[in-house]
Scaffold this motif. Structure first.
Motif, PDB file in Angstrom:
ATOM      1  N   GLN A  46       0.808  -1.217   0.000  1.00  0.00           N
ATOM      2  CA  GLN A  46       0.000   0.000   0.000  1.00  0.00           C
ATOM      3  C   GLN A  46       0.843   1.268   0.000  1.00  0.00           C
ATOM      4  O   GLN A  46       0.458   2.278  -0.564  1.00  0.00           O
ATOM      5  CB  GLN A  46      -0.847   0.005   1.265  1.00  0.00           C
ATOM      6  N   SER A  50       0.534   4.973  -2.019  1.00  0.00           N
ATOM      7  CA  SER A  50       0.264   6.140  -1.196  1.00  0.00           C
ATOM      8  C   SER A  50       1.344   7.213  -1.385  1.00  0.00           C
ATOM      9  O   SER A  50       1.046   8.403  -1.530  1.00  0.00           O
ATOM     10  CB  SER A  50       0.200   5.690   0.266  1.00  0.00           C
ATOM     11  N   ALA A  66      -5.300   6.281  -7.971  1.00  0.00           N
ATOM     12  CA  ALA A  66      -4.622   5.035  -8.329  1.00  0.00           C
ATOM     13  C   ALA A  66      -4.992   4.008  -7.280  1.00  0.00           C
ATOM     14  O   ALA A  66      -5.221   4.351  -6.122  1.00  0.00           O
ATOM     15  CB  ALA A  66      -3.108   5.222  -8.370  1.00  0.00           C
ATOM     16  N   THR A  68      -4.295  -0.015  -5.502  1.00  0.00           N
ATOM     17  CA  THR A  68      -3.149  -0.833  -5.122  1.00  0.00           C
ATOM     18  C   THR A  68      -3.586  -2.261  -4.809  1.00  0.00           C
ATOM     19  O   THR A  68      -4.718  -2.497  -4.407  1.00  0.00           O
ATOM     20  CB  THR A  68      -2.422  -0.228  -3.896  1.00  0.00           C
ATOM     21  N   ALA A  87      -8.252  -7.336  -6.841  1.00  0.00           N
ATOM     22  CA  ALA A  87      -8.204  -5.905  -7.139  1.00  0.00           C
ATOM     23  C   ALA A  87      -8.949  -5.600  -8.436  1.00  0.00           C
ATOM     24  O   ALA A  87      -9.768  -4.684  -8.497  1.00  0.00           O
ATOM     25  CB  ALA A  87      -6.749  -5.442  -7.231  1.00  0.00           C
ATOM     26  N   ILE A  91     -12.022  -3.163  -8.805  1.00  0.00           N
ATOM     27  CA  ILE A  91     -11.839  -1.940  -9.593  1.00  0.00           C
ATOM     28  C   ILE A  91     -12.937  -1.811 -10.652  1.00  0.00           C
ATOM     29  O   ILE A  91     -13.582  -0.768 -10.780  1.00  0.00           O
ATOM     30  CB  ILE A  91     -10.451  -1.939 -10.275  1.00  0.00           C
ATOM     31  N   TYR A  95     -15.113   1.289  -9.706  1.00  0.00           N
ATOM     32  CA  TYR A  95     -14.558   2.487 -10.354  1.00  0.00           C
ATOM     33  C   TYR A  95     -14.812   2.511 -11.853  1.00  0.00           C
ATOM     34  O   TYR A  95     -14.663   3.552 -12.487  1.00  0.00           O
ATOM     35  CB  TYR A  95     -13.048   2.587 -10.079  1.00  0.00           C
TER      36      TYR A  95
ATOM     37  N   PHE B   6     -18.074   0.258  -1.769  1.00  0.00           N
ATOM     38  CA  PHE B   6     -17.892  -1.170  -1.953  1.00  0.00           C
ATOM     39  C   PHE B   6     -18.802  -1.915  -1.003  1.00  0.00           C
ATOM     40  O   PHE B   6     -18.909  -1.568   0.162  1.00  0.00           O
ATOM     41  CB  PHE B   6     -16.446  -1.575  -1.603  1.00  0.00           C
ATOM     42  N   SER B  29      -6.945  -3.325   3.994  1.00  0.00           N
ATOM     43  CA  SER B  29      -7.677  -2.627   2.943  1.00  0.00           C
ATOM     44  C   SER B  29      -8.006  -3.602   1.831  1.00  0.00           C
ATOM     45  O   SER B  29      -7.258  -4.525   1.534  1.00  0.00           O
ATOM     46  CB  SER B  29      -6.841  -1.489   2.369  1.00  0.00           C
ATOM     47  N   LEU B  30      -9.120  -3.310   1.182  1.00  0.00           N
ATOM     48  CA  LEU B  30      -9.551  -4.123   0.064  1.00  0.00           C
ATOM     49  C   LEU B  30      -8.575  -3.925  -1.097  1.00  0.00           C
ATOM     50  O   LEU B  30      -8.266  -2.806  -1.467  1.00  0.00           O
ATOM     51  CB  LEU B  30     -10.916  -3.589  -0.326  1.00  0.00           C
ATOM     52  N   ALA B  31      -8.092  -5.022  -1.657  1.00  0.00           N
ATOM     53  CA  ALA B  31      -7.241  -4.879  -2.840  1.00  0.00           C
ATOM     54  C   ALA B  31      -8.055  -4.202  -3.931  1.00  0.00           C
ATOM     55  O   ALA B  31      -9.211  -4.548  -4.166  1.00  0.00           O
ATOM     56  CB  ALA B  31      -6.764  -6.251  -3.315  1.00  0.00           C
ATOM     57  N   GLY B  32      -7.464  -3.220  -4.573  1.00  0.00           N
ATOM     58  CA  GLY B  32      -8.162  -2.521  -5.645  1.00  0.00           C
ATOM     59  C   GLY B  32      -8.790  -1.218  -5.205  1.00  0.00           C
ATOM     60  O   GLY B  32      -9.155  -0.398  -6.030  1.00  0.00           O
ATOM     61  N   ALA B  33      -8.918  -1.010  -3.907  1.00  0.00           N
ATOM     62  CA  ALA B  33      -9.482   0.254  -3.447  1.00  0.00           C
ATOM     63  C   ALA B  33      -8.422   1.346  -3.552  1.00  0.00           C
ATOM     64  O   ALA B  33      -7.236   1.079  -3.413  1.00  0.00           O
ATOM     65  CB  ALA B  33      -9.961   0.128  -2.010  1.00  0.00           C
ATOM     66  N   VAL B  34      -8.889   2.565  -3.830  1.00  0.00           N
ATOM     67  CA  VAL B  34      -7.986   3.703  -3.812  1.00  0.00           C
ATOM     68  C   VAL B  34      -7.892   4.144  -2.358  1.00  0.00           C
ATOM     69  O   VAL B  34      -8.521   5.086  -1.941  1.00  0.00           O
ATOM     70  CB  VAL B  34      -8.496   4.846  -4.714  1.00  0.00           C
ATOM     71  N   SER B  35      -7.134   3.387  -1.574  1.00  0.00           N
ATOM     72  CA  SER B  35      -7.072   3.634  -0.140  1.00  0.00           C
ATOM     73  C   SER B  35      -6.188   4.831   0.155  1.00  0.00           C
ATOM     74  O   SER B  35      -5.284   5.137  -0.602  1.00  0.00           O
ATOM     75  CB  SER B  35      -6.523   2.396   0.556  1.00  0.00           C
ATOM     76  N   GLN B  36      -6.455   5.496   1.255  1.00  0.00           N
ATOM     77  CA  GLN B  36      -5.591   6.614   1.649  1.00  0.00           C
ATOM     78  C   GLN B  36      -4.480   6.134   2.584  1.00  0.00           C
ATOM     79  O   GLN B  36      -3.708   6.921   3.086  1.00  0.00           O
ATOM     80  CB  GLN B  36      -6.409   7.719   2.340  1.00  0.00           C
ATOM     81  N   ARG B  37      -4.431   4.832   2.825  1.00  0.00           N
ATOM     82  CA  ARG B  37      -3.474   4.314   3.788  1.00  0.00           C
ATOM     83  C   ARG B  37      -2.066   4.151   3.228  1.00  0.00           C
ATOM     84  O   ARG B  37      -1.871   4.039   2.030  1.00  0.00           O
ATOM     85  CB  ARG B  37      -3.917   2.925   4.258  1.00  0.00           C
ATOM     86  N   ALA B  38      -1.095   4.028   4.134  1.00  0.00           N
ATOM     87  CA  ALA B  38       0.287   3.818   3.715  1.00  0.00           C
ATOM     88  C   ALA B  38       0.789   2.485   4.264  1.00  0.00           C
ATOM     89  O   ALA B  38      -0.004   1.609   4.562  1.00  0.00           O
ATOM     90  CB  ALA B  38       1.148   4.980   4.180  1.00  0.00           C
ATOM     91  N   ASN B 373     -11.849   6.235   1.177  1.00  0.00           N
ATOM     92  CA  ASN B 373     -11.179   6.465  -0.100  1.00  0.00           C
ATOM     93  C   ASN B 373     -11.783   7.702  -0.766  1.00  0.00           C
ATOM     94  O   ASN B 373     -12.824   8.194  -0.332  1.00  0.00           O
ATOM     95  CB  ASN B 373     -11.310   5.208  -0.977  1.00  0.00           C
ATOM     96  N   PRO B 374     -11.120   8.216  -1.784  1.00  0.00           N
ATOM     97  CA  PRO B 374     -11.545   9.499  -2.352  1.00  0.00           C
ATOM     98  C   PRO B 374     -13.002   9.538  -2.830  1.00  0.00           C
ATOM     99  O   PRO B 374     -13.697  10.542  -2.637  1.00  0.00           O
ATOM    100  CB  PRO B 374     -10.603   9.695  -3.539  1.00  0.00           C
ATOM    101  N   LEU B 375     -13.476   8.447  -3.429  1.00  0.00           N
ATOM    102  CA  LEU B 375     -14.857   8.453  -3.921  1.00  0.00           C
ATOM    103  C   LEU B 375     -15.835   8.610  -2.773  1.00  0.00           C
ATOM    104  O   LEU B 375     -16.767   9.407  -2.838  1.00  0.00           O
ATOM    105  CB  LEU B 375     -15.161   7.124  -4.625  1.00  0.00           C
ATOM    106  N   LYS B 394      -3.461  14.095   0.641  1.00  0.00           N
ATOM    107  CA  LYS B 394      -4.246  13.529  -0.453  1.00  0.00           C
ATOM    108  C   LYS B 394      -5.696  14.014  -0.411  1.00  0.00           C
ATOM    109  O   LYS B 394      -6.414  13.898  -1.388  1.00  0.00           O
ATOM    110  CB  LYS B 394      -4.182  11.989  -0.405  1.00  0.00           C
TER     111      LYS B 394
END
Lengths: 457, 447
Positions: A46, A50, A66, A68, A87, A91, A95, B6, B29-38, B373-375, B394
């Motif tokens: 992730q 990020s 984007a 991940t 993913a 997606i 999206y 989701f 986090s869900l794979a594929g999500a535009v997560s804000q995490r690091a 996430n952003p959405l 972000k």
């Protein structure tokens, strides 16, 4: 903060201090944003995604979307295929992009995930809906730099989309290089003014310079469309602007469809822009319109009006190789002496190109690829310069050594304008002259004693 | 796009009052999500980075070092070694043949040149895969050079940011207990979980000085290795910032019997309570009296100032999305003090009990969200017609694209937001963004 940089240089083998580059994936992510309705996807932990989003956000002041694969320990052990499949499912479900552009990371490269077969399996299982596309580029972080990542994703666009559908179309391909949305917009404008039909890819204009609309458009209106990318296989010619960022894409089109690939310098500065315009003329036989030649005339006018401020001034330039090569030529053409020229990206070609440019004007210039800002700072400390040109990270050196500084390249994290106003073409050249002259004259104003400060310059 | 949420994430979003509280969190986090995490590395790096006289060497390809080069305004009153970027810049051949030799060389060279008080060596994803033995290299270099060399096991894929906090705390815990504690006052504390963004820890230290309480170590804002080495001599640990240094406090409690208080220096209520909790702990009349005076003095200056902004801000709607929950608690209270409504609050890494507390202190209808996430965020901002959004790097451009005012409460804040004066700075920031005339030209306000 840079008061600890010693003057004496010693050969370092194991260590990078204050880098003049970053890693491949961010370049791939940026390139992918230049496809219409594309979601870049980072196949790794992730944090990579990020960091790239944050870094690009700081540079463009725009939301950067984007996704991940969100690797965990399990993925690192058993491979990331399950994560990527999951993913892709998520997606497309939520999206709904037209294209997913997957790039790898050092992690997924090292564990050896085979992206094409994972994607193929996903398509066979119906995870990728009809009419949707998944492309991918291998972008190991331990090879090349962010510029290489851009080149690899641009290449993937050509490789995975281009088709030959029926004879040569009356169009050319232009790979614009790792430049700003403003630059891509300007390149398109120049081509349009010259009456050339062109597919510019990638194209982040109207993606990363989107207007304030009161809405957060997940997919802004810009970006090269899939149809346009498909048609690149029918084009008459490809112009790859900047060998490091663009040549790969042109090369693959030449290999597959025998489309001639002309590699040009990034059209920054008067010489490189002239060569770009001439090359376009060579393909189309069309003369540039009068208005464009007037732009050129105005650039020459600015250069001649102010030559006395440039002549003989010592300059240091650093950044990405394609940018730095063209900038070095432009500074030389202005009468300056680019004495230190550095890029963080590895590659001999850079050194050859810069040394060629400076062979007559500055034969003893120090030129180095795969270097860093620590080394550049050491050189500057040893023998100072009158001007520093490079990305935001140069501000520390500029401050420590009190040098006039022009921000140019990627990233620029502390000023605005680069996304909106181009550096390419004649108009971009005018902007650069204004910027360089501005910092030099500001310095003169600052340093002149009271009795000799001039109202008119 | 009919729904922006989701299915799998529906239980990570709660609307207070509409359903009994049940929020799932602490989930990958869900794979594929535009997560804000690091990632883990990010967590470790932000915690340790402000130690200014230590060497911070990132062992990995260049990106991890490049993206964390001086991005956080963690100020130092002295040395600034932490602001340089050091990396082994691993290349393909290192990945094949291993990077230990390179790491060793880099450490020797850096330690010789900069003579740091300690060195932190950060592991990155790839190091975890190629199997470089950081522990062994560090041990060898430490023995040769005589300074502590501390491996930080921060391979990115080993979890989220919180795992990185723990790895950082583990590295720190090897430093604590190695220094001389003579001369430390019985009335002494360590400040944990403050990173001296925009000079905030200096404000807090001044308060403790006025109270007659000694601060032994800043962990880690404006941090010094020697202070941390003797941190076990302090009587009390104060832990801010939801958990980033909680692990260290736990270790120190277990090993040295030092109790800890969870505190927040943000907002008037929490700031005052932080100081009072210290005064109560020491059971000393003098300290309590000085604390009362301090709070009274500060409030008497502050309250009239705050009133000036209140009339413009009262009734306006705020949304919060931050890394840790403790900050979210304080922000909710701070907005309430200004008469503003918090209509959405979320964090990247809250725990279940954290979210229960959030649900308790918010009003009906408030959206509470984990790992957004952003959405989602933009849909919540629109739905709640928010006037100001508080978040990080972000989130900022999303707010601006929607035509919503914004306040950065993360790495990129430019003014101190902690302490009593920080509250005033915060209100000024919120006020200046909300009241800016530019929003009138944005289509949202001017369709």
């Amino acid at each position: 903060m840079l008061d600890m940089t010693p003057v004496e240089t010693i050969e370092r083998q194991a260590l990078r201090i204050n880098p003049a580059k970053t890693c491949q994936p961010i370049g791939a992510l940026y390139a992918a944003l230049g496809i219409h309705r594309c979601l870049p996807h980072s196949h790794g932990s992730q944090g990579c995604c990020s960091y790239h989003r944050s870094h690009l956000t700081r540079h463009f002041k725009e939301p950067i979307m984007a996704s991940t694969s969100s690797f965990t320990e399990g993925a690192a052990v058993f491979g990331g295929a399950a994560n990527l499949r999951q993913a892709l499912k998520n997606i497309f479900h939520i999206y709904n992009p037209d294209v997913v552009a997957v790039h790898t990371t050092c992690l997924s490269e090292t564990i050896g995930d085979d992206i094409p077969s994972i994607v193929k399996a996903a398509r066979d299982e119906g995870i990728i809906p009809e009419g949707k596309h998944v492309i991918h580029a291998n972008t190991p972080s331990y090879v090349g730099s962010h510029v290489t990542g851009f080149a690899n994703m641009a290449r993937a666009m050509a490789e995975l989309f281009a088709q030959r559908n029926g004879g040569a179309k009356d169009q050319i391909n232009v790979v614009p290089g790792f430049v700003e949305p403003s630059d891509m917009r300007e390149i398109k404008r120049i081509l349009f003014e010259m009456g050339v039909k062109a597919v510019v890819f990638p194209d982040t204009s109207d993606v990363l310079d989107a207007p304030q609309t009161g809405r957060h458009a997940f997919y802004p209106k810009g970006g090269v469309t899939v149809d346009s990318l498909i048609s690149t296989g029918d084009s008459r010619m490809t112009f790859s602007l900047g060998p490091y960022a663009s040549e790969e894409a042109g090369k693959i089109l030449r290999t597959r469809f025998e489309i001639p690939n002309k590699v040009l310098d990034l059209p920054v500065g008067i010489g490189a822009t002239d060569r770009f315009i001439e090359a376009v003329m060579g393909v189309t036989g069309t003369e540039p319109p009068e208005a464009m030649m007037d732009d050129r005339g105005r650039l020459v006018d600015m250069m001649t009006d102010n030559q006395q401020y440039f002549y003989g001034k010592r300059a240091a330039v650093f950044g990405d190789p394609d940018h730095v090569v063209s900038m070095t030529e432009f500074l030389r053409d202005l009468g300056m002496q680019p004495v230190y020229v550095v890029t963080g990206t590895p590659g001999r070609r850079f050194e050859t190109a810069v040394k060629g440019i400076l062979a007559q004007a500055v034969p003893d210039a120090k030129v180095k690829a795969f270097s860093d800002l620590f080394e550049l700072h050491q050189w500057i400390k040893k023998e100072p310069v009158d001007l520093l040109v490079g990305n935001t990270y140069g501000k520390f050196i500029a401050r420590a050594e009190d040098i006039p500084f022009v921000r140019f390249g990627f990233p620029i994290l502390d000023r605005v304008g680069h996304g909106y106003f181009p550096c390419v073409g004649y108009r971009g050249g005018m902007r650069l002259v204004e910027k360089i002259l501005g910092v030099l004259q500001d310095r003169e104003d600052r340093d002149s004693p009271d009795h000799s400060i001039e109202l008119v310059m | 796009m009919e729904s922006v949420i989701f299915k799998e994430r529906a239980d990570q979003i709660h609307r207070k009052g509409e359903q009994p509280f049940a929020l799932t969190c602490d989930r990958e986090s869900l794979a594929g999500a535009v997560s804000q995490r690091a990632c883990v590395f990010c967590g470790s790096r932000v915690v340790l980075y402000p130690i200014a006289d230590a060497l911070h060497l990132v062992h990995g390809p260049i990106g991890c070092a490049a993206y964390t080069w001086d991005i956080r305004g963690a100020l130092s009153s002295g040395p600034e070694l932490h602001r340089l970027s050091f990396s082994t810049d691993l290349r393909e051949r290192d990945v094949i043949f291993g990077g230990e030799e390179k790491l060793k060389k880099a450490l020797y060279e850096l330690i010789e040149r900069y003579r740091p008080k300690a060195a932190f060596v950060y592991s990155t994803c790839i190091v975890g895969i190629i199997g470089d033995d950081l522990e062994a290299v560090s041990k060898g270099v430490a023995a040769e050079t005589g300074i502590p060399v501390l491996p930080v096991q921060s391979e990115g894929f080993k979890g989220n940011k919180r795992a990185g906090y723990e790895a950082a705390c583990k590295a720190l815990s090897r430093l604590v207990g190695t220094g001389d504690t003579t001369g430390i006052s019985p009335f002494s504390v360590n400040i944990l979980g403050d990173f001296n963004l925009a000079g905030e820890i200096w404000i807090i230290r001044r308060y403790f000085e006025r109270m007659g309480v000694q601060v032994v170590a800043n962990i880690t804002g404006d941090g010094r290795v020697d202070d941390i080495r003797r941190a076990h001599g302090a009587a009390l640990n104060l832990v801010q910032c939801s958990g980033s240094t909680m692990e260290l406090a736990r270790i120190m409690k277990e090993k040295y019997g030092i109790p800890f208080h969870r505190v927040s220096y943000f907002g008037l209520e929490d700031m005052s309570e932080a100081l009072y909790s210290v005064a109560r702990f020491f059971k000393d009349d003098g300290i309590m009296r000085k604390t009362r005076e301090l709070v009274r003095d500060e409030l008497s200056v502050l309250m009239p100032e705050l009133e000036k902004y209140r009339k413009d801000l009262e009734g306006r709607r705020a949304a919060i999305y931050v890394g840790g929950v403790f900050k979210a608690f304080s922000l909710v209270k701070a907005f309430r003090l200004l008469g503003m409504k918090v209509v959405m609050v979320g964090t990247q890494s809250g725990t279940r009990s954290d979210y229960e507390e959030l649900e308790r202190i918010t009003d009906d209808g408030t959206i509470i969200v984990d790992d957004s996430n952003p959405l989602e965020l933009s849909s919540f901002l629109m739905e709640k017609d928010v006037d100001i959004f508080v978040g990080g790097v972000k989130e900022r451009p999303i707010a601006y694209k929607l035509g919503v005012a914004f306040c950065d409460h993360n790495h990129e804040r430019k003014v101190a937001l902690e302490g009593f004066e920080g509250m005033l700075n915060f209100v000024r920031e919120v006020h200046s963004s909300v009241m800016s005339p530019v929003w009138r030209f944005a289509p949202r306000r001017n369709p």
